[in-house]
Enzyme design. Structure first.
Site, mmCIF file in Angstrom:
data_model
loop_
_atom_site.group_PDB
_atom_site.id
_atom_site.type_symbol
_atom_site.label_atom_id
_atom_site.label_comp_id
_atom_site.label_asym_id
_atom_site.label_seq_id
_atom_site.Cartn_x
_atom_site.Cartn_y
_atom_site.Cartn_z
ATOM 1 N N TYR A 87 -2.089 -1.530 10.996
ATOM 2 C CA TYR A 87 -2.329 -2.054 9.642
ATOM 3 C C TYR A 87 -1.168 -1.678 8.718
ATOM 4 O O TYR A 87 -0.589 -2.528 8.042
ATOM 5 C CB TYR A 87 -3.660 -1.510 9.070
ATOM 6 C CG TYR A 87 -3.751 -1.722 7.572
ATOM 7 C CD1 TYR A 87 -4.021 -2.984 7.052
ATOM 8 C CD2 TYR A 87 -3.517 -0.670 6.673
ATOM 9 C CE1 TYR A 87 -4.063 -3.194 5.684
ATOM 10 C CE2 TYR A 87 -3.551 -0.876 5.305
ATOM 11 C CZ TYR A 87 -3.833 -2.141 4.816
ATOM 12 O OH TYR A 87 -3.857 -2.351 3.459
ATOM 13 N N LYS B 137 2.017 -3.977 6.628
ATOM 14 C CA LYS B 137 2.468 -3.942 5.223
ATOM 15 C C LYS B 137 3.989 -3.775 5.177
ATOM 16 O O LYS B 137 4.672 -4.435 4.399
ATOM 17 C CB LYS B 137 1.781 -2.803 4.464
ATOM 18 C CG LYS B 137 0.296 -3.020 4.244
ATOM 19 C CD LYS B 137 0.020 -4.238 3.382
ATOM 20 C CE LYS B 137 -1.440 -4.619 3.352
ATOM 21 N NZ LYS B 137 -1.721 -5.937 2.779
ATOM 22 N N SER C 19 0.831 -1.204 0.000
ATOM 23 C CA SER C 19 0.000 0.000 0.000
ATOM 24 C C SER C 19 0.865 1.253 0.000
ATOM 25 O O SER C 19 1.975 1.258 0.555
ATOM 26 C CB SER C 19 -0.858 -0.036 1.268
ATOM 27 O OG SER C 19 -1.463 1.195 1.513
HETATM 28 P P1 NAD Z 1 -10.986 -7.295 1.115
HETATM 29 O O1 NAD Z 1 -11.228 -7.318 2.588
HETATM 30 O O2 NAD Z 1 -12.137 -7.019 0.234
HETATM 31 O O3 NAD Z 1 -10.332 -8.680 0.659
HETATM 32 C C1 NAD Z 1 -9.483 -9.422 1.480
HETATM 33 C C2 NAD Z 1 -9.986 -10.862 1.496
HETATM 34 O O4 NAD Z 1 -9.119 -11.653 2.306
HETATM 35 C C3 NAD Z 1 -11.385 -10.995 2.070
HETATM 36 O O5 NAD Z 1 -12.193 -11.735 1.159
HETATM 37 C C4 NAD Z 1 -11.192 -11.773 3.382
HETATM 38 O O6 NAD Z 1 -12.281 -12.633 3.646
HETATM 39 C C5 NAD Z 1 -9.909 -12.516 3.097
HETATM 40 N N1 NAD Z 1 -9.101 -12.868 4.262
HETATM 41 C C6 NAD Z 1 -8.700 -12.065 5.288
HETATM 42 N N2 NAD Z 1 -7.939 -12.753 6.156
HETATM 43 C C7 NAD Z 1 -7.847 -14.018 5.668
HETATM 44 C C8 NAD Z 1 -7.196 -15.195 6.123
HETATM 45 N N3 NAD Z 1 -6.521 -15.241 7.264
HETATM 46 N N4 NAD Z 1 -7.311 -16.311 5.373
HETATM 47 C C9 NAD Z 1 -8.016 -16.311 4.223
HETATM 48 N N5 NAD Z 1 -8.657 -15.233 3.755
HETATM 49 C C10 NAD Z 1 -8.572 -14.093 4.467
HETATM 50 O O7 NAD Z 1 -9.803 -6.265 0.851
HETATM 51 P P2 NAD Z 1 -9.284 -5.641 -0.524
HETATM 52 O O8 NAD Z 1 -9.655 -4.219 -0.545
HETATM 53 O O9 NAD Z 1 -9.652 -6.516 -1.649
HETATM 54 O O10 NAD Z 1 -7.722 -5.709 -0.251
HETATM 55 C C11 NAD Z 1 -6.915 -6.765 -0.740
HETATM 56 C C12 NAD Z 1 -5.486 -6.542 -0.314
HETATM 57 O O11 NAD Z 1 -5.031 -5.294 -0.816
HETATM 58 C C13 NAD Z 1 -5.267 -6.491 1.195
HETATM 59 O O12 NAD Z 1 -4.028 -7.087 1.490
HETATM 60 C C14 NAD Z 1 -5.226 -5.013 1.490
HETATM 61 O O13 NAD Z 1 -4.483 -4.730 2.643
HETATM 62 C C15 NAD Z 1 -4.510 -4.505 0.247
HETATM 63 N N6 NAD Z 1 -4.775 -3.082 -0.037
HETATM 64 C C16 NAD Z 1 -6.064 -2.644 -0.136
HETATM 65 C C17 NAD Z 1 -6.309 -1.294 -0.393
HETATM 66 C C18 NAD Z 1 -7.713 -0.774 -0.458
HETATM 67 O O14 NAD Z 1 -7.904 0.437 -0.303
HETATM 68 N N7 NAD Z 1 -8.722 -1.599 -0.700
HETATM 69 C C19 NAD Z 1 -5.239 -0.421 -0.577
HETATM 70 C C20 NAD Z 1 -3.933 -0.904 -0.484
HETATM 71 C C21 NAD Z 1 -3.711 -2.253 -0.212
HETATM 72 C C1 WQD Z 2 -9.762 9.268 1.176
HETATM 73 C C2 WQD Z 2 -9.980 10.749 1.440
HETATM 74 C C3 WQD Z 2 -10.404 11.314 3.734
HETATM 75 C C4 WQD Z 2 -14.288 9.386 4.093
HETATM 76 C C5 WQD Z 2 -7.072 4.344 3.357
HETATM 77 C C6 WQD Z 2 -6.009 3.638 4.146
HETATM 78 C C7 WQD Z 2 -4.851 3.269 3.281
HETATM 79 C C8 WQD Z 2 -5.307 2.504 2.046
HETATM 80 C C9 WQD Z 2 -6.459 3.162 1.358
HETATM 81 C C10 WQD Z 2 -5.066 0.160 2.407
HETATM 82 C C11 WQD Z 2 -9.288 11.237 2.699
HETATM 83 C C12 WQD Z 2 -11.591 11.643 2.869
HETATM 84 C C13 WQD Z 2 -13.081 9.843 3.592
HETATM 85 C C14 WQD Z 2 -15.305 10.315 4.443
HETATM 86 C C15 WQD Z 2 -13.850 12.098 3.726
HETATM 87 N N1 WQD Z 2 -5.777 1.203 2.378
HETATM 88 N N2 WQD Z 2 -12.879 11.168 3.420
HETATM 89 N N3 WQD Z 2 -15.037 11.645 4.223
HETATM 90 O O1 WQD Z 2 -7.399 7.485 4.015
HETATM 91 O O2 WQD Z 2 -6.435 7.639 1.663
HETATM 92 O O3 WQD Z 2 -6.502 5.492 2.788
HETATM 93 O O4 WQD Z 2 -7.476 3.482 2.290
HETATM 94 O O5 WQD Z 2 -3.895 0.013 2.336
HETATM 95 O O6 WQD Z 2 -3.968 2.525 4.041
HETATM 96 O O7 WQD Z 2 -5.574 4.503 5.187
HETATM 97 O O8 WQD Z 2 -8.632 6.504 2.017
HETATM 98 O O9 WQD Z 2 -10.981 6.433 1.317
HETATM 99 O O10 WQD Z 2 -10.457 6.563 3.789
HETATM 100 O O11 WQD Z 2 -10.047 8.551 2.355
HETATM 101 O O12 WQD Z 2 -13.661 13.308 3.569
HETATM 102 O O13 WQD Z 2 -16.374 9.971 4.909
HETATM 103 O O14 WQD Z 2 -11.383 10.958 1.650
HETATM 104 O O15 WQD Z 2 -10.204 12.301 4.697
HETATM 105 O O16 WQD Z 2 -8.818 12.527 2.442
HETATM 106 P P1 WQD Z 2 -7.215 6.890 2.691
HETATM 107 P P2 WQD Z 2 -10.098 6.944 2.397
#
Ligand code: NAD
Ligand code: WQD
Length: 343
Positions: free
Chosen positions: A152, A156, A125
């Site tokens: 969290y 990562k 991330s």
């Molecule tokens: P998500 O929660 O939709 O998907 C994650 C999946 O993993 C879920 O289906 C959950 O049931 C499964 N899971 C969790 N723990 C598990 C375990 N111990 N064994 C088996 N399955 C398990 O999340 P996402 O948004 O699809 O994110 C996927 C990956 O990308 C994650 O590693 C997340 O940290 C990373 N990521 C997400 C974002 C974001 O904003 N969505 C941003 C950066 C990184």
């Molecule tokens: C985006 C912008 C808020 C909700 C998070 C995790 C990061 C990554 C992605 C996994 C910000 C603003 C939000 C609301 C708002 N995940 N906001 N009103 O904070 O960039 O990142 O998700 O790795 O680790 O921290 O994403 O979607 O929460 O926010 O004004 O009700 O929207 O302040 O500026 P963020 P977000």
């Protein structure tokens, strides 16, 4: 060629499974369904015309994970999405996050080693960069990693280190670490998308739920940041574009094209958009008015961050190029689909 996708019924994993299958890969999903639903498999099947293999397995369960590799002897590479991802929850329950996110990776790397599977793509991330200084905006992969703002985020960073240390000790391991910026939107079919649990923390699900009438109003967290309109800036990337980057990464590894044992790529559009820009564009393209108010800053928020995706563009041969208008519409179409709204 079979790819093991952990977390494959989740938001990004389901879209990636679709992309992989559309490119002809066989996919085995491992997911414990802790944050997703089994009927996501129906959506994938409807889009692709074929159902991925599914194992309801917890990555914390070493034995069950090894059985998956025993059953599917043709696994060539693993994409590891499975993790807990709610930043706020990780502050309240750090041990849950350290246990799930770190032990899952360790179990997976051990199972891969035991079964001679060499290739892993890992979901990291942009959170690892924290708030980059102005010399590092847009952020490329050489920007310094900063102390994580949440457990969290720390998982990562630790997982990236575990992968690097393991690769150092085992010359056969090959990893690609993908640092996502802010994934948004849903598949154009509206058959799969994001399914947040409870009140969404992320911006886009909150916007679409407000548009659907589930929430009274959106709170814009802060309008006094040092940005053109005062609200925070992020690099919002379409989840379908993001999914395709995983296919490029897997292909790069399987074709033996990687130049380093562990490669890192930033996945973003290269364009930063503010909260108010997202909100106004959403209202313009959907024609739906979103009630909103300016609220105090949210603790721990980064002021502005967006990617320099040059390395991914040039080395992976991948680009996130779907117009944000189309992306926001896809998010709205998905919300309408799950709420059974007609237009
Ligand atoms: P998500 O929660 O939709 O998907 C994650 C999946 O993993 C879920 O289906 C959950 O049931 C499964 N899971 C969790 N723990 C598990 C375990 N111990 N064994 C088996 N399955 C398990 O999340 P996402 O948004 O699809 O994110 C996927 C990956 O990308 C994650 O590693 C997340 O940290 C990373 N990521 C997400 C974002 C974001 O904003 N969505 C941003 C950066 C990184
Ligand atoms: C985006 C912008 C808020 C909700 C998070 C995790 C990061 C990554 C992605 C996994 C910000 C603003 C939000 C609301 C708002 N995940 N906001 N009103 O904070 O960039 O990142 O998700 O790795 O680790 O921290 O994403 O979607 O929460 O926010 O004004 O009700 O929207 O302040 O500026 P963020 P977000």
């Amino acid at each position: 060629m079979r790819i093991l996708v952990t977390g494959g019924t989740g938001y990004i994993g389901s879209h990636t499974t679709v992309s992989l299958m559309q490119q002809g890969y066989d996919v085995t999903i491992v997911d414990n369904l802790s944050n997703s639903d089994k009927n996501v498999l129906d959506g994938i099947e409807q889009i692709v015309g074929k159902r991925p293999d599914f194992c309801q397995v917890d990555c914390l369960n070493e034995q069950a994970l090894n059985q998956v590799f025993d059953t599917y002897k043709d696994i060539e590479a693993v994409i590891h999405f499975a993790a807990s991802k709610a930043v706020g929850e990780s502050v309240e329950k750090p041990l849950l996050y350290y246990r799930n996110n770190i032990l899952s990776l360790i179990n997976l790397l051990e199972a891969m080693h035991r079964h001679s599977v060499k290739h892993i793509v890992f979901s990291s991330s942009c959170t690892v960069y924290g708030q980059p200084d102005k010399d590092h905006l847009p952020v490329d992969e050489t920007a310094p990693i900063q102390k994580a703002l949440s457990p969290y985020g720390n998982t990562k960073q630790i997982n990236e280190e575990i992968i690097c240390d393991t690769a150092h000790s085992d010359a056969s391991l090959n990893a690609i670490i993908l640092r996502y910026f802010n994934p948004i939107g849903a598949h154009q079919s509206a058959l799969i998308g994001e399914l947040p649990n409870g009140v969404p923390n992320n911006l886009l699900p909150f916007v679409t739920q407000t548009a659907a009438g589930l929430r009274d109003k959106l709170r814009v967290f802060g309008n006094d940041y040092n940005t053109p309109d005062g609200s925070c800036i992020r690099d919002y990337i379409y989840v379908v574009d993001l999914a395709k980057a995983h296919v490029c990464a897997v292909e790069r590894m399987l074709q033996g094209k990687t130049k380093e044992q562990v490669e890192v790529f930033n996945l973003g559009t290269g364009r930063g958009l503010s909260v108010l820009e997202i909100l106004n564009t959403f209202m313009r393209v959907t024609g739906v008015t979103i009630p909103y108010e300016i609220a105090p800053r949210r603790e721990g928020d980064i002021e502005k961050v967006w990617a320099n995706p040059k390395k991914a563009n040039e080395v992976l041969g991948w680009k996130a190029d779907t117009p944000v208008e189309e992306v926001l519409l896809s998010a709205w179409n998905w919300e309408k689909h799950i709420r059974n709204l007609n237009n």
